[in-house]
Design a protein around this motif. Sequence first.
Motif, PDB file in Angstrom:
ATOM      1  N   THR A   1     -42.465 -32.280 -25.761  1.00  0.00           N
ATOM      2  CA  THR A   1     -42.260 -31.497 -26.021  1.00  0.00           C
ATOM      3  C   THR A   1     -40.530 -31.518 -26.296  1.00  0.00           C
ATOM      4  OG1 THR A   1     -41.949 -30.687 -24.032  1.00  0.00           O
ATOM      5  CG2 THR A   1     -43.754 -30.416 -25.112  1.00  0.00           C
ATOM      6  N   SER A   2     -40.143 -32.371 -26.206  1.00  0.00           N
ATOM      7  CA  SER A   2     -39.083 -32.528 -26.672  1.00  0.00           C
ATOM      8  C   SER A   2     -38.098 -33.230 -28.017  1.00  0.00           C
ATOM      9  CB  SER A   2     -38.172 -34.063 -25.196  1.00  0.00           C
ATOM     10  OG  SER A   2     -38.441 -35.356 -25.858  1.00  0.00           O
TER      11      SER A   2
ATOM     12  N   ASP B   1     -42.431 -41.155 -32.943  1.00  0.00           N
ATOM     13  CA  ASP B   1     -43.606 -40.328 -32.718  1.00  0.00           C
ATOM     14  C   ASP B   1     -43.800 -39.771 -31.768  1.00  0.00           C
ATOM     15  OD1 ASP B   1     -44.396 -41.315 -35.523  1.00  0.00           O
ATOM     16  OD2 ASP B   1     -45.173 -42.795 -35.333  1.00  0.00           O
ATOM     17  N   SER B   2     -42.968 -39.635 -31.047  1.00  0.00           N
ATOM     18  CA  SER B   2     -43.781 -40.117 -29.503  1.00  0.00           C
ATOM     19  C   SER B   2     -42.983 -38.603 -29.249  1.00  0.00           C
ATOM     20  CB  SER B   2     -42.813 -40.539 -28.512  1.00  0.00           C
ATOM     21  OG  SER B   2     -42.915 -42.198 -28.583  1.00  0.00           O
ATOM     22  N   TYR B   3     -41.662 -38.350 -29.991  1.00  0.00           N
ATOM     23  CA  TYR B   3     -40.652 -36.652 -30.346  1.00  0.00           C
ATOM     24  C   TYR B   3     -41.165 -35.609 -30.836  1.00  0.00           C
ATOM     25  CZ  TYR B   3     -36.339 -38.799 -27.742  1.00  0.00           C
ATOM     26  OH  TYR B   3     -36.468 -39.792 -26.802  1.00  0.00           O
ATOM     27  N   GLN B   4     -40.887 -34.636 -30.266  1.00  0.00           N
ATOM     28  CA  GLN B   4     -41.561 -33.247 -30.950  1.00  0.00           C
ATOM     29  C   GLN B   4     -41.127 -33.206 -32.526  1.00  0.00           C
ATOM     30  OE1 GLN B   4     -44.086 -31.180 -31.062  1.00  0.00           O
ATOM     31  NE2 GLN B   4     -43.772 -29.264 -32.602  1.00  0.00           N
ATOM     32  N   LEU B   5     -39.746 -33.941 -32.867  1.00  0.00           N
ATOM     33  CA  LEU B   5     -38.756 -33.671 -33.335  1.00  0.00           C
ATOM     34  C   LEU B   5     -37.814 -34.613 -33.277  1.00  0.00           C
ATOM     35  CD1 LEU B   5     -39.018 -31.348 -35.717  1.00  0.00           C
ATOM     36  CD2 LEU B   5     -36.960 -30.001 -34.226  1.00  0.00           C
ATOM     37  N   VAL B   6     -36.797 -34.751 -34.782  1.00  0.00           N
ATOM     38  CA  VAL B   6     -35.816 -35.894 -34.674  1.00  0.00           C
ATOM     39  C   VAL B   6     -34.490 -35.016 -35.364  1.00  0.00           C
ATOM     40  CG1 VAL B   6     -34.630 -38.014 -34.976  1.00  0.00           C
ATOM     41  CG2 VAL B   6     -37.129 -37.740 -34.374  1.00  0.00           C
ATOM     42  N   VAL B   7     -33.471 -35.053 -34.842  1.00  0.00           N
ATOM     43  CA  VAL B   7     -32.444 -34.460 -35.662  1.00  0.00           C
ATOM     44  C   VAL B   7     -31.241 -35.562 -36.129  1.00  0.00           C
ATOM     45  CG1 VAL B   7     -31.666 -31.353 -35.714  1.00  0.00           C
ATOM     46  CG2 VAL B   7     -33.499 -32.598 -34.612  1.00  0.00           C
TER      47      VAL B   7
ATOM     48  N   LEU C   1     -35.109 -25.856 -33.222  1.00  0.00           N
ATOM     49  CA  LEU C   1     -35.411 -26.275 -31.799  1.00  0.00           C
ATOM     50  C   LEU C   1     -36.766 -25.348 -31.614  1.00  0.00           C
ATOM     51  CD1 LEU C   1     -32.593 -27.751 -30.337  1.00  0.00           C
ATOM     52  CD2 LEU C   1     -34.088 -28.896 -31.657  1.00  0.00           C
ATOM     53  N   ARG C   2     -36.764 -23.695 -31.912  1.00  0.00           N
ATOM     54  CA  ARG C   2     -37.444 -22.923 -31.096  1.00  0.00           C
ATOM     55  C   ARG C   2     -38.669 -22.684 -32.276  1.00  0.00           C
ATOM     56  NH1 ARG C   2     -35.507 -21.272 -27.024  1.00  0.00           N
ATOM     57  NH2 ARG C   2     -33.066 -21.413 -26.570  1.00  0.00           N
ATOM     58  N   ALA C   3     -38.146 -22.991 -33.322  1.00  0.00           N
ATOM     59  CA  ALA C   3     -40.168 -22.320 -34.376  1.00  0.00           C
ATOM     60  C   ALA C   3     -40.462 -23.911 -33.867  1.00  0.00           C
ATOM     61  CB  ALA C   3     -38.852 -22.800 -35.483  1.00  0.00           C
ATOM     62  N   HIS C   4     -40.046 -24.887 -33.770  1.00  0.00           N
ATOM     63  CA  HIS C   4     -40.822 -25.993 -32.933  1.00  0.00           C
ATOM     64  C   HIS C   4     -41.649 -25.983 -32.498  1.00  0.00           C
ATOM     65  CE1 HIS C   4     -39.148 -27.391 -37.216  1.00  0.00           C
ATOM     66  NE2 HIS C   4     -40.639 -27.945 -37.419  1.00  0.00           N
ATOM     67  N   GLY C   5     -41.186 -25.126 -31.102  1.00  0.00           N
ATOM     68  CA  GLY C   5     -41.537 -25.289 -29.338  1.00  0.00           C
ATOM     69  C   GLY C   5     -40.884 -26.289 -28.501  1.00  0.00           C
ATOM     70  N   VAL C   6     -39.248 -26.700 -29.568  1.00  0.00           N
ATOM     71  CA  VAL C   6     -38.967 -27.708 -28.284  1.00  0.00           C
ATOM     72  C   VAL C   6     -39.085 -27.281 -26.781  1.00  0.00           C
ATOM     73  CG1 VAL C   6     -36.999 -29.270 -28.670  1.00  0.00           C
ATOM     74  CG2 VAL C   6     -38.469 -28.863 -30.363  1.00  0.00           C
ATOM     75  N   ALA C   7     -39.362 -28.033 -26.091  1.00  0.00           N
ATOM     76  CA  ALA C   7     -38.494 -27.397 -24.548  1.00  0.00           C
ATOM     77  C   ALA C   7     -37.533 -28.419 -23.738  1.00  0.00           C
ATOM     78  CB  ALA C   7     -39.710 -27.807 -24.313  1.00  0.00           C
TER      79      ALA C   7
ATOM     80  N   GLY D   1     -30.027 -23.548 -21.983  1.00  0.00           N
ATOM     81  CA  GLY D   1     -31.689 -23.454 -21.110  1.00  0.00           C
ATOM     82  C   GLY D   1     -32.381 -24.576 -20.979  1.00  0.00           C
ATOM     83  N   TYR D   2     -31.950 -25.261 -22.629  1.00  0.00           N
ATOM     84  CA  TYR D   2     -32.929 -26.882 -22.413  1.00  0.00           C
ATOM     85  C   TYR D   2     -32.462 -28.148 -21.336  1.00  0.00           C
ATOM     86  CZ  TYR D   2     -33.701 -25.499 -27.258  1.00  0.00           C
ATOM     87  OH  TYR D   2     -33.912 -24.614 -28.361  1.00  0.00           O
ATOM     88  N   PRO D   3     -33.755 -28.639 -20.518  1.00  0.00           N
ATOM     89  CA  PRO D   3     -33.409 -29.672 -19.799  1.00  0.00           C
ATOM     90  C   PRO D   3     -32.331 -30.581 -20.712  1.00  0.00           C
ATOM     91  CG  PRO D   3     -35.185 -29.146 -19.338  1.00  0.00           C
ATOM     92  CD  PRO D   3     -34.885 -28.692 -20.760  1.00  0.00           C
ATOM     93  N   VAL D   4     -31.801 -31.788 -20.382  1.00  0.00           N
ATOM     94  CA  VAL D   4     -31.055 -33.018 -21.763  1.00  0.00           C
ATOM     95  C   VAL D   4     -30.628 -33.690 -20.624  1.00  0.00           C
ATOM     96  CG1 VAL D   4     -28.942 -32.358 -22.499  1.00  0.00           C
ATOM     97  CG2 VAL D   4     -30.190 -30.495 -22.010  1.00  0.00           C
ATOM     98  N   ARG D   5     -31.140 -35.170 -21.829  1.00  0.00           N
ATOM     99  CA  ARG D   5     -30.741 -36.553 -21.034  1.00  0.00           C
ATOM    100  C   ARG D   5     -30.243 -36.788 -21.800  1.00  0.00           C
ATOM    101  NH1 ARG D   5     -36.020 -39.551 -20.170  1.00  0.00           N
ATOM    102  NH2 ARG D   5     -36.174 -39.449 -21.795  1.00  0.00           N
ATOM    103  N   VAL D   6     -28.544 -37.474 -21.454  1.00  0.00           N
ATOM    104  CA  VAL D   6     -27.964 -38.373 -22.451  1.00  0.00           C
ATOM    105  C   VAL D   6     -28.266 -39.547 -21.995  1.00  0.00           C
ATOM    106  CG1 VAL D   6     -25.299 -38.775 -22.776  1.00  0.00           C
ATOM    107  CG2 VAL D   6     -26.527 -36.062 -22.680  1.00  0.00           C
ATOM    108  N   MET D   7     -28.212 -40.197 -23.118  1.00  0.00           N
ATOM    109  CA  MET D   7     -28.970 -41.956 -23.180  1.00  0.00           C
ATOM    110  C   MET D   7     -27.385 -42.145 -23.441  1.00  0.00           C
ATOM    111  SD  MET D   7     -31.730 -40.582 -23.976  1.00  0.00           S
ATOM    112  CE  MET D   7     -33.834 -40.671 -24.036  1.00  0.00           C
ATOM    113  N   LEU D   8     -26.712 -43.419 -22.786  1.00  0.00           N
ATOM    114  CA  LEU D   8     -25.592 -43.635 -22.059  1.00  0.00           C
ATOM    115  C   LEU D   8     -25.430 -45.317 -23.738  1.00  0.00           C
ATOM    116  CD1 LEU D   8     -23.301 -43.025 -19.916  1.00  0.00           C
ATOM    117  CD2 LEU D   8     -22.937 -41.727 -21.699  1.00  0.00           C
ATOM    118  N   GLU D   9     -26.798 -45.920 -22.837  1.00  0.00           N
ATOM    119  CA  GLU D   9     -26.971 -47.492 -24.115  1.00  0.00           C
ATOM    120  C   GLU D   9     -27.184 -46.517 -25.666  1.00  0.00           C
ATOM    121  OE1 GLU D   9     -30.922 -48.349 -22.956  1.00  0.00           O
ATOM    122  OE2 GLU D   9     -30.608 -50.679 -23.571  1.00  0.00           O
ATOM    123  N   LEU D  10     -27.603 -45.471 -26.412  1.00  0.00           N
ATOM    124  CA  LEU D  10     -27.462 -45.359 -27.555  1.00  0.00           C
ATOM    125  C   LEU D  10     -26.268 -44.065 -28.101  1.00  0.00           C
ATOM    126  CD1 LEU D  10     -31.453 -44.692 -27.657  1.00  0.00           C
ATOM    127  CD2 LEU D  10     -30.569 -46.475 -28.172  1.00  0.00           C
TER     128      LEU D  10
END
Length: 203
Positions: free
Chosen positions: A9-10, A47-53, A135-141, A165-174
């Motif tokens: 859902t991310s 394909d594993s993400y709800q949305l790529v922005v 994000l909200r229109a696509h149900g991103v959590a 209110g979104y849980p957030v991760r930052v990947m520094l490798e990317l």
Amino acid sequence: MTTYDIDPTSALIVVDVQNDFVDGSLPVSGGAECARAVGEYVARTADSYQLVVTTQDWHVDPGHHFSDEPDFEDTFPPHCRAGTEGAELHPALDEGFGGDFTSAVDAAVRKGQDNSGYSGFQGVDASGRDLDSILRAHGVAALDVIGIASSHCVAATALDGLERGYPVRVMLELSVGVSEAGESEAMTRVRDAGGIVIERPAT
Ligand code: VGL
């Protein structure tokens, strides 16, 4: 490249992987490698993400953000002017992706027309919809935030996401930062606000 567990859902937010930040007027060291890695990552995981922005800096008249004597913290040489080549997404995204990177992109927002525009949440798409509405229109959590620069726009986008209110991760490798100190200070702020910062693997 690390394999990350992805919440279906991310959304993946690819911040400002633009020509000017890679090999243009405000080059960030490691930008090309970052762009290629982001392309590869998106090929593997879109394909594993709800949305790529994607977000893009899109400056018209950003006031004190541009300076002839930039400090590279709050003021910068002119960059990512709206409609210029420097504001386009960098082609290493396509190389890493193995084709047209934008074919995997579900939404694209532009920001900073008349301000510094550090946060992707200040961005709007071609029809004027802001990032949070998309994000909200696509149900991103939840959000994974990557790109350029960890010290500035990646951090600001992550912090804004946490505030909304979104849980957030930052990947520094990317991601890459304008400076190491700037990145480290910004990531401390992200952690303090409740975000998860995933460090680069030891090489
Ligand atoms: C950025 C510095 C100046 C960014 C934008 O995209 O992180 N950094 N403007």
